[in-house]
Enzyme design. Structure first.
Site, PDB file in Angstrom:
ATOM      1  N   SER A 153       1.080  -1.162  -0.262  1.00 16.69           N
ATOM      2  CA  SER A 153       0.062   0.026  -0.032  1.00 16.69           C
ATOM      3  C   SER A 153       1.032   1.349   0.304  1.00 16.69           C
ATOM      4  CB  SER A 153      -0.786   0.166   1.487  1.00 16.69           C
ATOM      5  OG  SER A 153      -1.802  -1.571   1.430  1.00 16.69           O
ATOM      6  N   VAL A 154       2.075   1.485   0.409  1.00 21.70           N
ATOM      7  CA  VAL A 154       2.721   2.509   0.322  1.00 21.70           C
ATOM      8  C   VAL A 154       2.916   2.780  -1.426  1.00 21.70           C
ATOM      9  CG1 VAL A 154       4.014   2.143   2.466  1.00 21.70           C
ATOM     10  CG2 VAL A 154       5.377   1.361  -0.154  1.00 21.70           C
TER      11      VAL A 154
END
Lengths: 580, 161
Positions: A290-291
């Site tokens: 998700s980064v």
């Protein structure tokens, strides 16, 4: 009588002539003999000079090994000369990271050893690590050059001299010494026995250092220690396999600290395990999860002229072909862009990616350097794994960090390039004062998009999944990332890579702190969670709070304007869904 | 018997003298050279010692080691974020200036005013009432286990013959 008289007179006459001739001859003789005498005298003096006067001044030189092993000797001598002049490496504050020290190595000329048994016994006493049998074998080999022990301690030199064995002698050599030990090994690197670089800066600047030119790195050993300490404690707490961390100056791309754990002792790379030598920072490619939403969201706002209030329907998973995209922190409703970001909605990010389009998203990732090997001073860099061919589904998954594998360094560099106001930076490890402090003028996102991403990152910490990264007064922003690892071609939900990228102070970003933990296990006090928000975010918070103390960064006073940075986004967050 | 003409004698004498002078000079030069070499050697060895000491200093100043020592021996912690204030932004209260009279006709004194009377020079500093804490056993064990002191590190450099 008369004749006699005449004779005498003639003789006298004769004598007179002869005497002058004789005189002349005699004079010449004296001259010549004086000349020879002088020459002899010169010889004598010279001989005296050589034999007596200079004999005392000439240091005794052992010639025992002259004919033996000439090749080895000349070779090591050449390298030794190079190693001797090999320059030091310092950190940004002038702390020593690598230097060259003189060490002595013991060898034996076995021809000169009269009593091998006794000598071997005494040697083993001095060097308990050596075995008697081996030493004796060496001493009886009959060779004129036999290494006994390398790099011995100065104290032991005296002890060996006290044996009084003329066959034992020392050879000086030069070795690299790394005062920081394990801590900086994955950046500084290490060298071989002749001090020639095998990895890291030692390798990429091998010739430069051999020419005697010093290097200053951008690393700060204090920050390096803090990062390593916190990463280590996270790995220990969550019983993880490994971890990596970076602290970067977002305005310049300077790497202030870089850690890959486990690491090893640079003085003894021979005994290091494979996973210890492996540099996760530059060589490890992972689906970071998700980064990556930072990038897809930035691409979205950069390409679409939409307000923050734009919404995405995340009420149902997206199905594309045989793939289904679900949310980990499922909200099952329509989400605004800030909500997509703070709840880390895969569906929302995939929709953003879809809106941007395959070509543009890919081009954007390329601009950020995410699809190419990172341009770094450490030469051991991996090439990212990019889907070939890149289909629409890849665009969707790449929006939330799956299907594209990059190194941790890629991620930190990409994030830095966005939050610093939109200027592309390259990771730097060598401090170069001549290059201006401002980064390159290549824009990757507009100032407006950069500002939006800053606010969103702050929102994740104040309201969303990254709340454990908050350090009061430092306006930390960031994004969590929890990615499942691929095991045998399938995502394994037990094996995760949990990470957090933190940036502070968010209103005027200066530092990015990234921590990634490989295969953490949920703990009792984290309710069994091992996600980025539970594993990496608190570690980043600890790093930031220690960093602030070391660098003397004052917190913003309570109630001041910077502390309310990003609050304006709260209007887009539905009230009932506040908190984590 | 005219073996040597005075002029020849002078020439010889001169030659001998310059020969001697040459020898003397060359000896001096050699001497100086060997001294120079000696100096160079000792400079080299001093430099080597400096390198060694600098390496030792760096090794002793490893942040990790300093942190451990500070935790053991100092009662201070790194400042927490809420203990820090921005010097420029903080609104320190400025104490109002106090007016006080200064005696104008005083004798210049060459000793600290506060000392009053005799100055006890070189007085030993007061002995601390409590002994500095001895390192705990735990610490010593930790130190033994973790602290690679410099000599050990030096010993560790490099591999086997």
């Amino acid at each position: 009588m008369m004749a006699m008289h005449r004779l005498r007179r003639n003789a006298i006459k004769l004598e007179g002539e002869r005497s002058s001739a004789l005189d002349l001859a005699r004079g010449r003789l004296v001259l010549i003999s004086a000349f020879f005498g002088l020459v002899y005298l010169v010889f004598a003096i010279r001989a005296f000079d050589l034999a007596v006067i200079q004999a005392f001044e000439m240091p005794y030189e052992s010639e025992a090994v002259d004919v033996v092993e000439v090749e080895e000797r000349t070779e090591t001598r050449e390298l030794s000369v190079v190693a001797k002049g090999r320059a030091d490496i310092y950190d940004r504050n002038g702390e020593l990271l690598a230097t060259t020290l003189k060490t002595s190595s013991l060898y034996a000329d076995t021809h000169l050893i009269s009593d091998p048994e006794k000598t071997a016994r005494e040697l083993v006493e001095i060097f308990p690590k050596l075995s008697y049998g081996k030493v004796l074998h060496k001493l009886q080999s009959g060779r004129r050059f036999e290494w006994i022990e390398r790099n011995i301690h100065p104290e032991k030199i005296d002890q060996v001299l006290r044996i009084g064995e003329p066959g034992l002698d020392f050879k000086e050599s030069y070795r690299r010494f790394y005062p920081q030990g394990e801590s900086t090994v994955h950046l500084v690197g290490y060298g071989d026995i002749d001090a020639q670089g095998l990895a890291g800066i030692e390798r990429s600047f091998n010739n430069y250092l051999n020419e005697g030119r010093e290097l200053h790195l951008t690393v700060d050993v204090r920050l390096q220690h803090i990062l390593r300490r916190e990463l280590e404690s996270s790995i220990r707490k969550f019983e993880a396999k490994a971890g990596a961390g970076v602290i970067m100056d977002v305005t310049t791309g300077e790497v202030l600290a870089g850690v890959s754990l486990p690491d090893f002792d640079p003085h003894d790379p021979g005994h290091a395990e494979k996973d210890e030598i492996f540099n996760m920072l530059t060589l490890g490619v992972y689906e970071l999860g998700s980064v990556f939403k930072i990038f897809s969201t930035a691409a979205f706002f950069e390409n679409k002229d939409v307000p923050m209030s734009v919404t995405f329907d995340a009420s149902e998973p997206i199905k594309v072909g045989r793939h289904t995209i679900r949310d980990y922190h499922a909200e099952n409703r329509v989400l605004s862009a800030p909500e997509v970001f703070m709840h880390s909605s895969n569906i929302g990010s995939a929709l953003m990616g879809q809106a941007v389009g395959t070509e543009k998203l890919r081009a954007f990732y390329k601009d950020l350097g995410l699809l190419d090997p990172v341009d770094f001073e450490v030469r051991e860099v991996a090439t990212p794994l990019v889907p070939q061919p890149w289909r629409e589904i890849n665009t969707l998954t790449a929006s939330y960090g799956h299907g594209v594998s990059t190194t941790p360094l890629h991620l930190v560099t990409g994030v830095s390039s966005i939050v610093n106001g939109g200027y592309a930076v390259k990771p730097k490890l060598v401090l170069d004062e001549t290059v201006s402090k401002t980064s390159t003028d290549v824009r990757v996102v507009s100032a407006e998009t950069a500002q939006r991403i800053r606010q969103l990152l702050r929102l994740v910490v104040t309201e969303g999944t990254g709340s454990k990264a908050e350090v009061k007064g430092y306006r930390v922003g960031g994004k969590t990332g929890t990615a499942e690892k691929i095991v045998n071609g399938k995502y394994d939900n037990k094996k995760k890579i949990s990470s957090f990228i933190g940036v502070f102070p968010m209103d005027a970003p200066k530092y990015a702190v990234y921590i990634m933990v490989d295969e953490p296990k949920g703990q009792k006090d984290t309710w069994g969670y091992a996600t980025g928000g539970w594993v990496a975010a608190p570690a980043v918070a600890r790093v930031i709070s220690s960093m602030a103390a070391v660098l003397g960064i004052p917190p913003a006073p309570e109630g001041s304007a910077p502390n309310h940075f990003g609050d304006s986004l709260r209007q887009f967050v539905s009230a009932k869904e506040g908190g984590r | 018997m005219k073996v040597l003409k005075p002029r020849t004698f002078i020439v010889f004498a001169f030659a001998a003298l310059s020969g001697a002078l040459l020898l003397y000079t060359s000896q001096n030069v050699q001497d100086a050279q060997s001294r120079l070499e000696g100096y160079e050697r000792s400079i080299e060895s001093e430099k080597e010692k400096i390198r060694l000491l600098r390496a030792e200093w760096a090794s002793l100043n490893r942040p990790e080691r300093l942190e451990r020592l500070a935790n053991e021996f100092l009662d201070v912690l790194p400042p927490a974020p809420d203990q820090m204030v921005d010097r420029d932004a903080a609104n320190f209260e400025i104490q109002p200036a106090v007016e006080f009279e200064v005696e104008r006709d005083f004798e210049p004194v060459l000793q600290p005013v506060s000392a009053g009377g005799e100055v006890k020079s070189h007085a030993a500093p007061p002995a601390p009432k409590t002994k500095p804490p001895a390192p705990s056993r735990e610490f010593r064990e930790q130190e033994k286990k973790e602290s690679k002191d410099f000599n050990k590190l030096i010993g560790e450099i490099g591999g086997q013959p």
